[in-house]
Enzyme design. Structure first.
Site: not given
Length: 246
Positions: A144, A158
């Site tokens: 990401s 995350y």
């Protein structure tokens, strides 16, 4: 049809391939000529629909139910994939979860789940698949853009799991180099998937290109890394975010 150096049809295994970016990767690799197996943890209907769509276009796809938080399920998925496909020329690890919460509000279960799937699951998926990847094969992880370049409130867990994958890929590139197996980490920015449902307009306004990515664009990046001409790219974390983190 793409053939490997043995003259056989090339194969691919995608962990987390039934929806969103994963489904786009499955579709693109199948269009490129790979016979594809992919895992899913839920939504068997979506997995079967994807398999049927690939087969309708003349491709080969095998949907395998496997939770990437479960080491035994990962090993079973690799076993089933190789029973159907033989060796694995390309392995893509896309399976991941995101639970948002500031540090004072993250339940232990959410913390453990993200570490188990996003970090341990990635490592174990590659480890289980490695004996079946021929020399010169390809491994791609899906990270990401928040991993190293930006962040947002409530995404610290995350973010650190995706940062861990970026670091992992650097080390694994050295482990795999003697066999000319490349491994790279693709870091998408905001993409039009279920995870961003309801936020596409807001994310588009923040983007220099005034839009989010289509999953097919991320899949195209993976397709390049899976090809022979990407053989000198390894250990890299490559961001595809439309300038979101500039």
């Amino acid at each position: 049809m793409i053939l490997n150096h043995r003259g056989a049809r090339k194969t691919a295994l995608v962990f987390g391939g039934s929806r969103g970016i994963g489904a786009a990767i499955v579709s693109r690799l199948a269009e490129d000529g790979h016979a594809v197996a992919f895992t899913f943890a839920s939504r068997a209907d979506a997995a079967e629909a994807l398999s049927e769509a690939v087969r309708a276009r003349g491709g080969e796809a095998h949907a395998l139910c496997a939770d990437s938080a479960d080491p035994a399920a990962i090993r079973d998925a690799v076993r089933a994939a190789t029973e159907n496909l033989g060796s694995l020329d390309v392995v893509v690890v896309n399976a991941g979860v995101m639970r948002l919460g500031t540090i004072d509000a993250v339940p232990l279960d959410d913390l453990d789940l993200m570490i188990d799937v996003n970090v341990r699951g990635v490592f174990l998926s590659i480890q289980a698949a490695l004996p079946h990847i021929p020399d010169g094969g390809r491994v791609v992880t899906i990270g990401s853009c928040v991993a190293l370049r930006t962040g947002m409130p409530g995404a610290s867990v995350y973010q650190f799991t995706k940062s861990a994958v970026a670091g992992m890929v650097k080390g694994l590139a050295l482990d795999l180099a003697p066999r000319r197996i490349t491994i790279n980490n693709v870091q998408p920015g905001p993409t039009d998937t279920d995870i961003n449902a309801g936020a596409v307009e807001m994310l588009s306004e923040r983007s220099p290109l005034r839009r989010v990515a289509d999953p097919s664009e991320v899949a195209g990046f993976v397709s390049y890394l899976a090809r022979a001409e990407a053989g000198f790219v390894t250990g890299a974390s490559l961001t595809i975010d439309g300038g979101f983190t500039l």
